[in-house]
Write a protein that holds these residues in place. Sequence first.
Motif, PDB file in Angstrom:
ATOM      1  N   ASP A 199       0.827  -1.211   0.000  1.00 53.70           N
ATOM      2  CA  ASP A 199       0.000   0.000   0.000  1.00 53.70           C
ATOM      3  C   ASP A 199       0.859   1.259   0.000  1.00 53.70           C
ATOM      4  N   THR A 256       2.003   1.791  -3.564  1.00 52.07           N
ATOM      5  CA  THR A 256       0.916   2.324  -4.389  1.00 52.07           C
ATOM      6  C   THR A 256       0.706   3.811  -4.130  1.00 52.07           C
ATOM      7  N   ARG A 257       0.699   4.200  -2.858  1.00 48.65           N
ATOM      8  CA  ARG A 257       0.465   5.607  -2.522  1.00 48.65           C
ATOM      9  C   ARG A 257       1.607   6.501  -2.989  1.00 48.65           C
ATOM     10  N   ARG A 315       3.527   5.997  -5.617  1.00 45.25           N
ATOM     11  CA  ARG A 315       3.415   6.158  -7.070  1.00 45.25           C
ATOM     12  C   ARG A 315       2.232   7.066  -7.424  1.00 45.25           C
ATOM     13  N   ASN A 316       1.128   6.914  -6.720  1.00 48.84           N
ATOM     14  CA  ASN A 316      -0.033   7.772  -6.992  1.00 48.84           C
ATOM     15  C   ASN A 316       0.255   9.238  -6.666  1.00 48.84           C
ATOM     16  N   ASP A 317       1.172   9.466  -5.712  1.00 51.97           N
ATOM     17  CA  ASP A 317       1.536  10.829  -5.331  1.00 51.97           C
ATOM     18  C   ASP A 317       2.636  11.408  -6.217  1.00 51.97           C
ATOM     19  N   GLY A 318       3.083  10.627  -7.205  1.00 53.79           N
ATOM     20  CA  GLY A 318       4.059  11.143  -8.155  1.00 53.79           C
ATOM     21  C   GLY A 318       5.508  10.854  -7.827  1.00 53.79           C
ATOM     22  N   ARG A 339       8.849   9.195  -8.225  1.00 54.55           N
ATOM     23  CA  ARG A 339       9.352   8.525  -9.415  1.00 54.55           C
ATOM     24  C   ARG A 339      10.613   7.697  -9.186  1.00 54.55           C
ATOM     25  N   ARG A 347       2.277  -3.016  -8.297  1.00 56.94           N
ATOM     26  CA  ARG A 347       2.005  -1.813  -7.488  1.00 56.94           C
ATOM     27  C   ARG A 347       2.947  -0.657  -7.836  1.00 56.94           C
ATOM     28  N   GLY A 348       3.991  -0.947  -8.629  1.00 59.42           N
ATOM     29  CA  GLY A 348       4.904   0.121  -9.030  1.00 59.42           C
ATOM     30  C   GLY A 348       6.328  -0.040  -8.562  1.00 59.42           C
TER      31      GLY A 348
END
Length: 230
Positions: A66, A69-70, A72-75, A77, A98-99
């Motif tokens: 989790d 995921t968070r 990556r969703n927040d940018g 890199r 998940r990234g």
Amino acid sequence: MHRERVLLVEDNRDLAASILETLEESGFDPDHASDGAQALRLVESTSPPFDAVLLDVGLPRISGFDVCTRLRNDGFRSPILMLTAQGAPDQVVEGLDRGADDYIVKPFESRVLVARVRAAIRRFLTVPNSAGVVQGAGLTLDTKHWRLLISSGETCTLTPLQGRLLHTLMRHAPRVVSRDELESALWGDDDRPASDALRTHLYQLRRLIHNAGGRAVIQTRGKQGYCLES
């Protein structure tokens, strides 16, 4: 010389202490979070961003999956490497989905951990985003065709080496990128040219941007390296 900042997210105190010591002895600048919530706060408040995150899967409060995921969703890199005692294929697949960029199965040798972290950071220095476009400091770089759009409205075509050089600086702006990092991104670790080659290419790139009406955004920071300023 710049020391890459690595965030270790691990709740096992003894293991965390061992990994932090290994990272520091290997030339990294490590930081530590003992749970997922603390990790998210550290990433959000740290600037320039961490160069890599070592992320345990089995964390309290928020799982490593989790957290990944968070981030990556927040940018975020930079590379994320998952640490897991469960090397089952479904665990590996979930982490990558998940990234995460890589995974390391416990127990692991210190030299393997260090090599994987360095490889992940090196790949990040040279790989463009999914759209093939990097932006920053009034510049837009098309990494597929090495076309550079400057804030003045002018465009110019870079050589592949000039493109990789500028791309490396843009992806890490405003952080200072060391000479060693730049040479590794351009020529690898085993085929480096004469000592003045990097300065020559930087001079040519600066002149090209200037002639197209761009500002002097590539700055030298003494013996530390070079950076791109807005």
